[in-house]
Scaffold this active site. Structure first.
Site, mmCIF file in Angstrom:
data_model
loop_
_atom_site.group_PDB
_atom_site.id
_atom_site.type_symbol
_atom_site.label_atom_id
_atom_site.label_comp_id
_atom_site.label_asym_id
_atom_site.label_seq_id
_atom_site.Cartn_x
_atom_site.Cartn_y
_atom_site.Cartn_z
ATOM 1 N N ASN A 60 -10.379 -2.642 2.423
ATOM 2 C CA ASN A 60 -10.082 -2.647 0.990
ATOM 3 C C ASN A 60 -11.360 -2.416 0.202
ATOM 4 O O ASN A 60 -12.458 -2.441 0.769
ATOM 5 C CB ASN A 60 -9.497 -4.003 0.572
ATOM 6 C CG ASN A 60 -8.015 -4.135 0.910
ATOM 7 O OD1 ASN A 60 -7.328 -3.145 1.140
ATOM 8 N ND2 ASN A 60 -7.538 -5.360 0.942
ATOM 9 N N HIS A 84 0.826 -1.220 0.000
ATOM 10 C CA HIS A 84 0.000 0.000 0.000
ATOM 11 C C HIS A 84 0.858 1.267 0.000
ATOM 12 O O HIS A 84 0.485 2.279 0.591
ATOM 13 C CB HIS A 84 -0.968 0.031 1.185
ATOM 14 C CG HIS A 84 -1.994 -1.052 1.176
ATOM 15 N ND1 HIS A 84 -3.263 -0.882 0.675
ATOM 16 C CD2 HIS A 84 -1.946 -2.338 1.600
ATOM 17 C CE1 HIS A 84 -3.945 -1.997 0.801
ATOM 18 N NE2 HIS A 84 -3.175 -2.906 1.357
HETATM 19 FE FE1 HDD Z 1 -2.661 -4.780 5.419
HETATM 20 C C1 HDD Z 1 -1.177 -1.774 5.081
HETATM 21 C C2 HDD Z 1 -5.603 -3.472 4.171
HETATM 22 C C3 HDD Z 1 -4.113 -7.889 5.546
HETATM 23 C C4 HDD Z 1 0.070 -5.981 6.974
HETATM 24 N N1 HDD Z 1 -3.257 -2.976 4.740
HETATM 25 C C5 HDD Z 1 -2.507 -1.852 4.699
HETATM 26 C C6 HDD Z 1 -3.272 -0.762 4.199
HETATM 27 C C7 HDD Z 1 -4.523 -1.243 3.934
HETATM 28 C C8 HDD Z 1 -4.514 -2.642 4.290
HETATM 29 C C9 HDD Z 1 -5.703 -0.460 3.380
HETATM 30 C C10 HDD Z 1 -2.772 0.647 3.974
HETATM 31 C C11 HDD Z 1 -3.006 1.518 5.162
HETATM 32 C C12 HDD Z 1 -2.549 2.919 4.869
HETATM 33 O O1 HDD Z 1 -3.183 3.565 4.032
HETATM 34 O O2 HDD Z 1 -1.578 3.350 5.478
HETATM 35 N N2 HDD Z 1 -4.459 -5.555 4.872
HETATM 36 C C13 HDD Z 1 -5.567 -4.829 4.486
HETATM 37 C C14 HDD Z 1 -6.711 -5.698 4.450
HETATM 38 C C15 HDD Z 1 -6.296 -6.939 4.817
HETATM 39 C C16 HDD Z 1 -4.877 -6.848 5.107
HETATM 40 C C17 HDD Z 1 -8.118 -5.268 4.085
HETATM 41 C C18 HDD Z 1 -7.085 -8.201 4.963
HETATM 42 C C19 HDD Z 1 -8.225 -8.262 5.566
HETATM 43 N N3 HDD Z 1 -2.105 -6.610 6.095
HETATM 44 C C20 HDD Z 1 -2.854 -7.760 6.070
HETATM 45 C C21 HDD Z 1 -2.128 -8.815 6.755
HETATM 46 C C22 HDD Z 1 -0.948 -8.270 7.183
HETATM 47 C C23 HDD Z 1 -0.959 -6.886 6.746
HETATM 48 C C24 HDD Z 1 -2.632 -10.226 6.957
HETATM 49 C C25 HDD Z 1 0.194 -8.890 7.930
HETATM 50 C C26 HDD Z 1 0.179 -9.990 8.582
HETATM 51 N N4 HDD Z 1 -0.832 -4.035 5.858
HETATM 52 C C27 HDD Z 1 0.113 -4.693 6.540
HETATM 53 C C28 HDD Z 1 1.323 -3.841 6.849
HETATM 54 C C29 HDD Z 1 0.902 -2.477 6.272
HETATM 55 C C30 HDD Z 1 -0.453 -2.762 5.668
HETATM 56 C C31 HDD Z 1 2.621 -4.406 6.421
HETATM 57 C C32 HDD Z 1 1.886 -1.785 5.342
HETATM 58 C C33 HDD Z 1 1.917 -0.357 5.756
HETATM 59 C C34 HDD Z 1 1.141 -0.309 6.979
HETATM 60 O O3 HDD Z 1 0.695 -1.546 7.307
HETATM 61 O O4 HDD Z 1 0.906 0.670 7.655
HETATM 62 O O5 HDD Z 1 1.537 -3.795 8.211
#
Ligand code: HDD
Length: 715
Positions: free
Chosen positions: A169, A96
């Site tokens: 999402n 993202h």
């Molecule tokens: Fe995630 C970012 C949505 C599963 C780990 N995720 C991130 C963002 C969105 C989502 C919208 C961007 C937030 C922003 O604008 O800063 N992610 C989802 C959705 C998931 C999902 C809807 C399933 C239901 N994500 C998911 C899992 C993991 C992560 C299973 C880790 C085990 N996601 C992350 C992250 C991020 C992220 C690595 C990257 C940047 C951040 O968090 O702030 O931690």
């Protein structure tokens, strides 16, 4: 025309800030905002005034040539400027990374006190400030907006009881069921490790290899291959919390809940060819669209809805309600619309607000709790952790992230700590009873007592092992043209895989489990053996609101759409003015495209008009519809290959095209070679009434009630 991104923003922002000064978050941010548009002298970061920021201190020869001598490292002002620059970048989000955000408000229409005691979901008098960040998933920070991808829809509610982050999402399901798979999933969809190719797309061997080897990804990849993955605008897509959360009411009763955002403008998509071209022609297409709409006061709105399942009904469904690869079909669990989100203020500065905003799924407020959804529990660990590496341990103190309610605890220190806490103790319990835990009726987040039993092991429940049923449900619910788009998307993606193992088994083994026709068409296109038998029986069921056609607004609207009006010297001013007024009256944005940006003169008119753009600087892809008034300018337009291409390309992208007088011939000429075209009902009317904007979601492109009427079957 509109307030452009290039100029005038500062004043517009100030006006909006003043208008929204009632928002607690706007007031909170005021204390950190400084304004560059002053005539105060430049200073260093330690506040000392600086006389020159253009020349590094150096030795200059005293001869008449003023020859340049050594540049001096002693120049602490130059050093500070370079040091600061060298450290400007922070790690981009691991997923993202590409996104944009805006401020707004959330209002609750209907109290949900029957199911929760959360203030934000029970108090209808509140106007809760929010920050929303939309994003793509795969690409790096500089990648294009219109790639085929999931879009993030992350909402930070600044509630009176603390921050609630709903990190969702635009697709209601996820690729995997267990957070431990997330690194594998992300590695497979990111650029491949040996050559860092391709950028921001799943069209490569590794992703489809992963997708095949994880049957649980099947439902999600059907959504990704659909029009949902190429939205027309962030303003025209749904949002989903995806995971299953829990609501708790005053009596301690629990309901499982899923959260939904439904756009007021309907759900609309680009066609794939448009998305591909825009990737190069206007990589910022979506972020500009959002910012311009807000600047023009076309504030995007979404309804907020919940689906509820009482705790005792948890096991009443064929699927596991804690499995995030499954939806709760709306015919089984209806939506309850309870509130509305409006985005109405652009950020003042991208980095400090949109880049530094940090979401955590673990941030909930009392009355909202977590279910045992294994993906959610893993997320609750991951987000906090990633913010530490991106922003440091004190990331929650950053202006964009800090709550609007008091924060008081014994957490201390760490890099870049801002808050200064007075007092002699920093632990609990302490002899002063300073900062004690909240009492029973003080609105604390209190985990409900629950009995937990079972065997500790690495496994999932039985229902978690069925993966095809809802992929079929999704496919069955698509309209004919949506199915065609899915077939074409698979064909594009698998064409980019050059390892036969990858495309053959996906097309030949996985797709026949969903639908034989789909599998055959894709296999034929990508060169896989064509399957002859379905590998699973299709149950034939459909569910509401999976097809985005079902989100068409009750009355077609062109509100906030961009309409190109093409003119050259000799255009018909009456038709031009009439259309411009009609477009404005409908709340849309007319954009004048001239053969040049110097004055253009209508027939018999000496005043001249300055176009917003010259045609070669723009492309038809950047507009929702095109209108060409009649007049002698058509003689020039018709000879211009790019203008004819503009019309034909718009038509190919299922957009409305309007013309009056001589310009009808331009449209006919441009479309002569387009297969299946019928230009019907063209007449000489000088006054064309706009009928509606046609989007990729519609079967026919019937655009005007008068004038040129173009009918074509869906692509
Ligand atoms: Fe995630 C970012 C949505 C599963 C780990 N995720 C991130 C963002 C969105 C989502 C919208 C961007 C937030 C922003 O604008 O800063 N992610 C989802 C959705 C998931 C999902 C809807 C399933 C239901 N994500 C998911 C899992 C993991 C992560 C299973 C880790 C085990 N996601 C992350 C992250 C991020 C992220 C690595 C990257 C940047 C951040 O968090 O702030 O931690």
């Amino acid at each position: 025309m509109t307030t452009t991104l290039a100029g005038g923003l500062h004043k517009a922002q100030e006006a909006v800030r003043n208008a929204s000064s009632g928002s607690k978050k706007a007031v909170d941010l005021e204390r950190d905002i400084s304004d560059i548009h002053t005539k105060l002298p430049l200073t260093s970061d330690h506040g000392v005034r600086i006389p020159n920021t253009d020349q590094w201190l150096r030795v200059i020869g005293e001869d008449k040539n003023h020859s340049i001598g050594p540049t001096l490292l002693e120049d602490q002002l130059a050093r500070e400027k370079i040091h600061r620059f060298d450290h400007e970048r922070i790690p981009e989000r691991v997923v993202h990374a590409r996104g944009t955000g805006a401020f707004g408000n959330f209002r609750l229409f209907q109290s949900c006190e029957d199911v929760t005691h959360a203030g934000i979901l029970t108090d209808t008098s509140r106007n809760t400030p929010v920050f929303v960040r939309f994003s793509t998933v795969q690409g790096s920070r500089g990648s294009a907006d219109t790639v085929r991808d999931v879009r993030g829809f992350a909402v930070k509610f600044y509630t009176d009881e603390g921050i609630w982050d709903l990190v969702g999402n635009n697709i209601p399901v996820f690729f995997i069921q267990d957070a431990i798979k997330f690194p594998d999933m992300v590695h497979s969809l990111k650029p491949e490790p040996h050559n860092e190719v391709p950028q921001a797309q799943t069209a490569h061997n590794n992703f489809w290899d992963f997708a095949f080897l994880h049957e649980e990804a099947t439902h999600m990849f059907m959504w990704i291959m659909s029009d949902r993955a190429v939205p027309r605008s962030f303003r025209m897509m749904q949002g989903f919390g995806v995971n299953t959360f829990v609501l708790v009411n005053k009596q301690g009763k629990r309901h499982f809940v899923k959260f939904h955002w439904i756009p007021k403008l309907g759900v609309h998509s680009l066609v794939w060819d448009e998305a591909l071209k825009l990737g190069g022609q206007d990589p910022d297409f979506h972020r500009k669209d959002l910012m311009e709409a807000i600047d023009n006061k076309a504030y995007p709105k979404w309804e907020f809805a919940i689906q509820l399942i009482p705790e005792e009904k948890e096991h009443d469904f064929e699927f596991d309600i804690l499995d995030s690869t499954k939806i709760w079909p709306e015919d089984l669990v209806p939506l309850r619309v309870i509130g509305e989100l409006e985005l109405n203020r652009n950020v003042d500065e991208f980095f400090t607000e949109t880049e530094q905003v940090a979401f955590c799924t673990s941030h909930v407020v009392p009355g909202i709790d977590f279910s045992d959804d294994p993906l959610l529990i893993g997320r609750n660990f991951s987000y906090f952790d990633t913010q530490i590496s991106r922003l440091g341990i004190n990331w929650e103190e950053l202006p964009i992230n800090r709550p609007v309610c008091p924060v008081l605890n014994h957490n201390r220190d760490g890099q870049m700590r801002h808050r200064i806490t007075q007092g002699t103790v920093n632990y609990w319990p302490n002899r002063f009873d300073a900062a004690p835990p909240a009492g029973p009726n003080e609105g604390a987040f209190d985990t409900l007592q629950a009995k937990v039993a079972g065997v500790k092991k690495r496994a999932v429940g039985e229902k978690f092992r069925e993966h095809i049923s809802q992929a079929q449900l999704f496919w069955n619910s698509m309209s004919a043209h949506e199915k065609l788009h899915i077939i074409k998307a698979f064909s594009f993606e698998l064409d980019h895989c050059d390892d036969p193992t990858v495309y053959q088994r996906l097309a030949g083994t996985r797709l026949p489990e969903i639908d034989l026709h789909l599998a055959q068409k894709v296999a034929e296109a990508v060169g896989a053996p064509i399957p002859t038998q379905p590998l699973k029986q299709n149950h034939g069921k459909r569910a509401p609101h999976l097809s985005q056609d079902e989100f068409a607004t009750a009355k077609p609207t062109i509100e906030s759409r961009k309409i190109a009006i093409i003119i050259g010297d000799g255009y018909d001013r009456v038709a031009f003015m009439g259309m411009k007024a009609a477009v404005l009256a409908a709340g849309a944005v007319p954009v004048i495209i001239g053969l040049k940006r110097s004055p253009i003169y209508a027939e018999g008119d000496a005043r001249g008009v300055i176009a917003d753009h010259q045609y070669d600087g723009q492309r038809s892809t950047m507009f929702d519809a095109t209108f060409v008034p009649g007049g002698s300018h058509v003689k020039t337009l018709i000879k211009n290959g790019q203008i004819r291409h503009w019309i034909a390309e718009s038509f190919g992208h299922l957009k409305a095209i309007g013309a009056t007088g001589e310009a009808v011939q331009l449209v006919e000429t441009a479309l002569r070679d387009v297969e299946g075209l019928k230009v019907a009902g063209a007449h000489e009317s000088q006054h064309v009434e706009w009928y509606g904007v046609v989007t990729a979601g519609q079967q026919k492109a019937e655009s005007f009630s008068e004038g040129v009427k173009i009918v074509k079957d869906a692509k």
